[in-house]
Design a protein around this motif. Structure first.
Motif, short mmCIF file in Angstrom:
data_model
loop_
_atom_site.label_atom_id
_atom_site.label_comp_id
_atom_site.label_asym_id
_atom_site.label_seq_id
_atom_site.Cartn_x
_atom_site.Cartn_y
_atom_site.Cartn_z
N LEU A 163 25.79 31.04 31.61
CA LEU A 163 24.60 31.33 32.41
C LEU A 163 24.07 30.06 33.08
O LEU A 163 23.70 30.08 34.26
N LEU A 164 24.06 28.95 32.34
CA LEU A 164 23.60 27.69 32.91
C LEU A 164 24.53 27.22 34.04
O LEU A 164 24.06 26.71 35.07
N ILE A 165 25.83 27.41 33.86
CA ILE A 165 26.79 27.04 34.91
C ILE A 165 26.56 27.88 36.17
O ILE A 165 26.60 27.37 37.30
N LEU A 225 22.34 27.08 42.71
CA LEU A 225 21.47 26.08 43.33
C LEU A 225 22.27 25.17 44.26
O LEU A 225 21.81 24.83 45.37
N GLU A 226 23.45 24.78 43.85
CA GLU A 226 24.30 23.94 44.71
C GLU A 226 24.70 24.68 45.98
O GLU A 226 24.73 24.10 47.07
N LEU A 227 25.00 25.97 45.84
CA LEU A 227 25.36 26.77 47.01
C LEU A 227 24.19 26.90 47.96
O LEU A 227 24.34 26.81 49.18
N ALA A 228 22.98 27.13 47.41
CA ALA A 228 21.79 27.25 48.26
C ALA A 228 21.52 25.96 49.02
O ALA A 228 21.19 25.99 50.22
N GLU A 229 21.67 24.82 48.36
CA GLU A 229 21.46 23.54 49.03
C GLU A 229 22.50 23.30 50.11
O GLU A 229 22.19 22.78 51.20
N ALA A 230 23.75 23.67 49.82
CA ALA A 230 24.81 23.50 50.82
C ALA A 230 24.56 24.38 52.05
O ALA A 230 24.76 23.94 53.19
#
Length: 258
Positions: A195-197, A203-208
């Motif tokens: 779940l943490l992964i 979050l990384e996808l949203a920032e990208a």
């Protein structure tokens, strides 16, 4: 059920005639197989639809991973057979088990031989989907991007889950021992890191996406364009004929289970 079953839905970049088929033609082929499999419970028909896909899997060079996914799905197949065996006749249990294997094979064939990028291009070509995306999400390419991202996410999460399982087993976690309740508890150390992964990856996808100005302009173009070839038209005609024939037989005749 083993996580290897998800490998049967992971795209493999190969240069085969099956991979080069237009994704729209392959999707209609999938519909042409799913429709009769849901309308009828005839064992010979279901077995025939399953066997027909084997040459396509061999040409696409994904037979080995398909067999691995079937082996990993033995537990679900056995569960379907046992439940229907005690609630109905044997023939019906066999037919429903075959239907499960057929549907699993059909979707596995499609996702293993269809690039998510090509699938996104195919979805962008459908005017109705673009209208829904514009009406609900505000921009036309959001729905196709969401779908292709989900397709990519499933095998990625499977790899992450297997990594977590291997790491926890190296630390002495025994997943296959104890009663049912204990086995369920043993999977808690698997679910929490997974779940943490997933949260970190989202979050990384949203920032990208934000850094690249998603969703972009309305009239965006693609580097590659999908074009139907003669073999795609042939596949399209066969699929449409199969769908209409299945519907006609279903409404005019009664097909026995065996």
């Amino acid at each position: 059920m083993s996580l290897r079953v998800l490998n049967g839905f992971k795209f493999s970049s190969l240069k085969t005639p099956v991979h080069r088929l237009d994704p729209r033609a392959k999707f209609l082929l999938v519909i042409g197989i799913i429709v009769p499999s849901l309308l009828f419970t005839n064992i010979y028909l279901l077995a025939g639809l399953l066997i027909v896909q084997v040459p396509l899997l061999m040409v696409g060079r994904v037979t080995r991973r398909w067999v691995q996914s079937l082996r990993a799905g033995v537990f679900l197949s056995a569960l379907i057979f046992v439940v229907n065996f005690f609630t109905g006749p044997l023939v019906n249990a066999v037919a429903l088990t075959l239907r499960f294997l057929l549907l699993m094979t059909t979707f596995s064939f499609f996702f293993m031989t269809t690039s998510p990028d090509d699938l996104g291009l195919a979805i962008d070509k459908v005017g109705f989907i673009r209208w829904l995306s514009r009406r609900w999400l505000g921009y036309p390419n959001a729905l196709s991007f969401t779908f292709t991202t989900a397709v990519r996410l499933v095998p990625t999460m499977a790899v992450d889950a297997q990594t977590v399982v291997d790491a926890q087993r190296s630390r002495g976690l025994e997943l296959d021992k104890g009663n049912l309740l204990k086995r369920v508890r043993n999977y808690i150390p698997i679910l929490i890191p997974l779940l943490l992964i997933a949260i970190r990856r989202s979050l990384e996808l949203a920032e990208a996406l934000e850094a690249r100005g998603f969703p972009g302009k309305e009239g965006r173009t693609s580097l590659f364009e999908l074009r139907f070839k003669p073999v795609d038209y042939l596949l399209l005609g066969i699929s449409l004929a199969g769908i209409f024939l299945s519907l006609w037989v279903f409404f005019h005749y009664r097909v026995p289970t065996i």
